[in-house]
Design a protein around this motif. Structure first.
Motif: not given
Length: 122
Positions: A40-54
């Motif tokens: 978001a503007p003025g904020k650090e990048r943050e993790g939202v979600s992830c999916v593992d390999k396999g």
């Protein structure tokens, strides 16, 4: 060449839904962990979600759990982020990334897309 291309962003009213797509080329999404991040503007990048390999295990940040769903379509070599019940605070540029280890920490990812803008109006 490894490439990631996000699409599906746009302007939506609070309470609405969007589905983001992350199309991969140069590698197979099943062989990498794929993460969604936002900034978001003025904020650090943050993790939202992830999916593992396999096996495709998934993980969500607390702020989106129960509203967002990550999924992977191996046939289309694409990862999706379904976003429901959107809030104004979800407004950000959303990025997908690929890396060897699934995590919500951006340092774990080697390849990044250019991002797609999501704007949620109140």
């Amino acid at each position: 060449e490894v490439q990631l291309a996000e699409s599906g962003g746009g302007l939506v009213q609070a309470g609405g839904s969007l589905r983001l797509s992350c199309a991969a080329s140069g590698f197979t999404v099943d062989d990498y962990a794929i993460g969604w991040f936002r900034q978001a503007p003025g904020k650090e990048r943050e993790g939202v979600s992830c999916v593992d390999k396999g096996d495709g295990g998934t993980y969500y940040a607390g702020s989106v759990k129960g509203r967002f769903t990550i999924s992977r379509d191996n046939a289309k070599n694409t990862v999706y982020l379904q976003m429901n019940s959107l809030k104004p605070e979800d407004t950000a540029v959303y990025y997908c990334a690929a890396g060897p280890i699934w995590s919500l920490h951006q340092v774990r990812y080697d390849y990044w897309g250019q991002g797609t803008q999501v704007t949620v109006s109140s």
